[in-house]
Design a protein around this motif. Structure first.
Motif, mmCIF file in Angstrom:
data_model
loop_
_atom_site.group_PDB
_atom_site.id
_atom_site.type_symbol
_atom_site.label_atom_id
_atom_site.label_comp_id
_atom_site.label_asym_id
_atom_site.label_seq_id
_atom_site.Cartn_x
_atom_site.Cartn_y
_atom_site.Cartn_z
ATOM 1 N N LEU A 67 0.841 -1.189 0.000
ATOM 2 C CA LEU A 67 0.000 0.000 0.000
ATOM 3 C C LEU A 67 0.880 1.245 0.000
ATOM 4 O O LEU A 67 1.886 1.307 0.699
ATOM 5 N N ILE A 68 0.504 2.235 -0.807
ATOM 6 C CA ILE A 68 1.195 3.528 -0.848
ATOM 7 C C ILE A 68 0.246 4.544 -0.213
ATOM 8 O O ILE A 68 -0.847 4.782 -0.732
ATOM 9 N N THR A 69 0.656 5.167 0.884
ATOM 10 C CA THR A 69 -0.305 5.954 1.665
ATOM 11 C C THR A 69 -0.098 7.461 1.625
ATOM 12 O O THR A 69 -1.075 8.210 1.647
ATOM 13 N N THR A 70 1.135 7.951 1.576
ATOM 14 C CA THR A 70 1.343 9.403 1.650
ATOM 15 C C THR A 70 1.571 9.992 0.259
ATOM 16 O O THR A 70 1.996 9.301 -0.670
ATOM 17 N N GLY A 71 1.310 11.277 0.146
ATOM 18 C CA GLY A 71 1.520 11.942 -1.133
ATOM 19 C C GLY A 71 2.967 11.963 -1.563
ATOM 20 O O GLY A 71 3.282 11.794 -2.747
ATOM 21 N N GLN A 72 3.879 12.174 -0.624
ATOM 22 C CA GLN A 72 5.294 12.186 -0.965
ATOM 23 C C GLN A 72 5.738 10.813 -1.451
ATOM 24 O O GLN A 72 6.465 10.691 -2.446
ATOM 25 N N GLU A 73 5.298 9.764 -0.758
ATOM 26 C CA GLU A 73 5.626 8.401 -1.179
ATOM 27 C C GLU A 73 5.023 8.105 -2.551
ATOM 28 O O GLU A 73 5.649 7.441 -3.389
ATOM 29 N N ALA A 74 3.828 8.636 -2.792
ATOM 30 C CA ALA A 74 3.174 8.417 -4.082
ATOM 31 C C ALA A 74 3.963 9.066 -5.218
ATOM 32 O O ALA A 74 4.122 8.471 -6.291
ATOM 33 N N MET A 75 4.463 10.282 -5.001
ATOM 34 C CA MET A 75 5.255 10.946 -6.031
ATOM 35 C C MET A 75 6.560 10.190 -6.270
ATOM 36 O O MET A 75 6.955 9.928 -7.417
ATOM 37 N N GLY A 195 1.022 18.532 4.725
ATOM 38 C CA GLY A 195 1.295 19.893 5.160
ATOM 39 C C GLY A 195 1.193 20.885 4.028
ATOM 40 O O GLY A 195 0.997 22.075 4.255
ATOM 41 N N ASP A 196 1.323 20.394 2.789
ATOM 42 C CA ASP A 196 1.133 21.265 1.637
ATOM 43 C C ASP A 196 -0.322 21.731 1.603
ATOM 44 O O ASP A 196 -1.242 20.949 1.886
ATOM 45 N N PRO A 197 -0.589 23.002 1.275
ATOM 46 C CA PRO A 197 -1.968 23.493 1.254
ATOM 47 C C PRO A 197 -2.889 22.711 0.324
ATOM 48 O O PRO A 197 -4.109 22.692 0.517
ATOM 49 N N SER A 198 -2.314 22.030 -0.685
ATOM 50 C CA SER A 198 -3.122 21.282 -1.640
ATOM 51 C C SER A 198 -3.345 19.835 -1.232
ATOM 52 O O SER A 198 -4.028 19.102 -1.942
ATOM 53 N N TYR A 199 -2.796 19.419 -0.098
ATOM 54 C CA TYR A 199 -2.740 17.995 0.240
ATOM 55 C C TYR A 199 -4.125 17.368 0.373
ATOM 56 O O TYR A 199 -5.080 18.000 0.833
ATOM 57 N N ASN A 200 -4.236 16.092 -0.055
ATOM 58 C CA ASN A 200 -5.405 15.248 0.169
ATOM 59 C C ASN A 200 -4.939 13.919 0.736
ATOM 60 O O ASN A 200 -3.906 13.387 0.314
ATOM 61 N N TYR A 201 -5.703 13.353 1.654
ATOM 62 C CA TYR A 201 -5.444 11.982 2.079
ATOM 63 C C TYR A 201 -5.929 11.038 0.976
ATOM 64 O O TYR A 201 -7.059 11.148 0.500
ATOM 65 N N ASP A 202 -5.053 10.109 0.580
ATOM 66 C CA ASP A 202 -5.421 9.176 -0.478
ATOM 67 C C ASP A 202 -4.513 7.958 -0.385
ATOM 68 O O ASP A 202 -3.671 7.870 0.515
ATOM 69 N N GLN A 203 -4.649 7.024 -1.321
ATOM 70 C CA GLN A 203 -3.810 5.837 -1.300
ATOM 71 C C GLN A 203 -3.798 5.165 -2.672
ATOM 72 O O GLN A 203 -4.689 5.373 -3.494
ATOM 73 N N ASP A 204 -2.745 4.379 -2.905
ATOM 74 C CA ASP A 204 -2.614 3.529 -4.087
ATOM 75 C C ASP A 204 -2.209 2.143 -3.625
ATOM 76 O O ASP A 204 -1.680 1.961 -2.520
ATOM 77 N N VAL A 205 -2.409 1.168 -4.495
ATOM 78 C CA VAL A 205 -1.841 -0.153 -4.285
ATOM 79 C C VAL A 205 -0.825 -0.397 -5.397
ATOM 80 O O VAL A 205 -1.085 -0.114 -6.570
ATOM 81 N N ARG A 422 -3.938 -11.346 3.114
ATOM 82 C CA ARG A 422 -4.094 -11.028 4.527
ATOM 83 C C ARG A 422 -3.125 -9.925 4.948
ATOM 84 O O ARG A 422 -3.468 -9.048 5.749
ATOM 85 N N GLU A 423 -1.928 -9.971 4.396
ATOM 86 C CA GLU A 423 -0.926 -8.977 4.769
ATOM 87 C C GLU A 423 -1.294 -7.590 4.250
ATOM 88 O O GLU A 423 -1.154 -6.591 4.966
ATOM 89 N N LEU A 424 -1.758 -7.491 2.996
ATOM 90 C CA LEU A 424 -2.163 -6.193 2.462
ATOM 91 C C LEU A 424 -3.410 -5.697 3.190
ATOM 92 O O LEU A 424 -3.564 -4.500 3.445
ATOM 93 N N ASN A 425 -4.298 -6.607 3.546
ATOM 94 C CA ASN A 425 -5.483 -6.259 4.307
ATOM 95 C C ASN A 425 -5.092 -5.613 5.638
ATOM 96 O O ASN A 425 -5.710 -4.630 6.073
#
Length: 479
Positions: A67-75, A195-205, A422-425
């Motif tokens: 799972l990819i959870t933060t915006g910085q990690e996603a970029m 912390g960026d003014p544009s930030y959204n909580y989101d996720q990818d797999v 189970r692990e990704l869950n």
């Protein structure tokens, strides 16, 4: 004596022309709106048919995932995927913005194309035209000989029933080896640090393909993408090599080349190790809507509900928007009626959400949502929540682009990936818990006591939401 004035014949002609044009516009508006207001529904047999769960499932043990959870990690993950590409990059994004994040992704894609990688991008016809129509970023990317850009459902006034259909997908498919899929667009809203003014909580797999001979999530996505790419629904854009002769486009390309040099020197471009950093995946299912640019039967919604019906231990649902028409509400009510005791729904509070229209509609729908009979929680975090995911029991995670609203159900193309692991869950449950820890339960017209405080918003925002709420519900299928 006053003599009545006679109307000149030309005046009567102009009035008739005016009324005629008004009638044509009204007929056109009805042709565009009526199909959206009365979308087709699945038959009773289609609603109950679950054979697809077996026939469309991937082979067993063909992927590893994380799972990819933060915006910085996603970029950073996107840049690492692009930098690692050897032969092909296929991506889809509802929004491809010419902002800082869009420029970083474009710089990386051009660098890949320079080393011979084939790049293909699909974005929405209307949003693509708005974002790239007057910006040199599109031509700077699309004019490269190894890059092709297509718009899904480009604006066509001869098809009023299709004007409101959007391409809502978000994914990267690299070398037929890596698949990244979720809710993040290519824009600062989704690919910046917390912390960026544009930030959204989101996720990818993120999924890695273990065996190219097996039918896995990558193969499922490959088949879907190729069918979309070759269909008449998508039209080529920015494929004129002469565009580089334009000063603004040439300057943009030079700036992007320099940007990539900086990124390559400062951003970690290392992909996770599939064996040590990623977890086993038993099997996957790719849920897709009909792709015709017009209102269609709610295939993803029905399949999502069928998967939720399998819950025996827990069912957690996270969605930015919870606004439904009658058939959607009836279907989810039935799911909740048969759900296990550990069932709950999380949605943005009106104060936290950054979609004014959805928040206004939710004002009307909040009492209806409470009548689903399961705990309703509202997010109170510092930024808006864009996460779309469902957790079923301890082995099934469903992640993607689908919102619990009529647009996702009937109008837009959508992708949801069901991952049995189970692990990704466990990773998804941990991320969901972090959201619930910033939330409060709504019950009996007020928030229950909890571990956080209700979020506040400006008077102007809340006044606008309140004023719009009686009217938005009338056209919720359009926004």
């Amino acid at each position: 004596m006053i003599v009545p004035q006679k109307h000149h014949p030309s005046h009567r002609v102009r009035r008739r022309i005016g009324w005629g044009l008004l009638a044509v516009l009204l007929a056109y508006a009805l042709a565009a709106l009526i199909p959206c207001a009365f979308p087709p529904q699945l038959s009773a047999a289609e609603v109950t048919d679950t054979a697809w769960m077996e026939t469309e499932a991937s082979d067993l043990n063909a992927n590893r995932g994380m799972l990819i959870t933060t915006g910085q990690e996603a970029m950073e993950t996107r840049l690492a995927l692009i930098a690692s590409a050897q032969s092909s990059i296929d991506l889809g994004s509802y929004i491809y913005a010419p902002d800082e994040s869009g420029r970083k992704i474009t710089a990386a894609l051009l660098a890949a194309a320079d080393r011979g990688v084939r790049v293909r991008l699909i974005t929405d016809g209307l949003i693509g035209w708005i974002n790239l129509g007057n910006d040199p970023l599109g031509p700077a990317l699309g004019s490269h000989p190894n890059v092709e850009i297509k718009f899904y459902n480009p604006i066509d006034i001869s098809r009023p029933q299709g004007l409101n259909a959007r391409y809502h997908e978000k994914f990267f498919l690299v070398d037929d080896t890596w698949l990244l899929l979720g809710g993040r667009n290519v824009s600062d809203e989704f690919l910046t640090g917390e912390g960026d003014p544009s930030y959204n909580y989101d996720q990818d797999v993120l999924l890695y393909r273990l065996d190219p001979a097996k039918r896995d999530a990558v193969a499922q996505m490959r088949g879907y993408f190729d069918a979309m790419w070759t269909s008449s629904l998508c039209a080529m854009r920015y494929d004129d090599a002469a565009a580089l002769e334009q000063g603004a486009v040439r300057q943009c390309r030079e700036e992007l080349d320099a940007l990539w040099q900086t990124l390559a020197a400062t951003v970690p471009l290392t992909l996770p190790d599939p064996e040590t950093d990623m977890v086993p995946v038993e099997k996957t299912l790719l849920l897709t809507n009909p792709t015709a640019a017009q209102p269609s039967a709610p295939v993803v919604w029905n399949r999502l509900c069928q998967l939720m019906d399998t819950a025996e231990e827990r069912l957690w649902m996270v969605t930015p928007y919870l606004v439904m028409d009658g058939p959607m509400r009836d279907r989810l009510t039935a799911v909740c009626a048969g759900a296990p005791g550990d069932t709950k729904i999380l949605v943005n509070s009106r104060e936290a959400g950054n979609n004014i229209i959805a928040s206004a509609d939710y004002t009307i729908h909040r009492p209806m949502a409470q009548r689903l009979g399961v705990p309703l929680w509202e997010f109170q975090g510092d930024w808006s929540m864009h996460t779309k995911s469902v957790l079923v029991d301890h082995d099934l995670s469903i992640i993607g682009s689908f919102n619990f609203d009529p647009r996702s159900a009937y109008l837009d193309t959508e992708l949801m990936l069901a991952v049995y692991s189970r692990e990704l869950n466990a990773q998804l449950a941990e991320n969901m818990d972090s959201l619930w820890n910033q939330s409060l339960r709504w019950q009996s017209g007020a928030y229950a006591e909890g571990g956080t405080s209700p979020k506040t918003a400006s008077f102007g925002k809340m006044a606008l939401i309140t004023l719009l709420s009686p009217f938005v519900s009338l056209v919720r299928f359009l926004v």
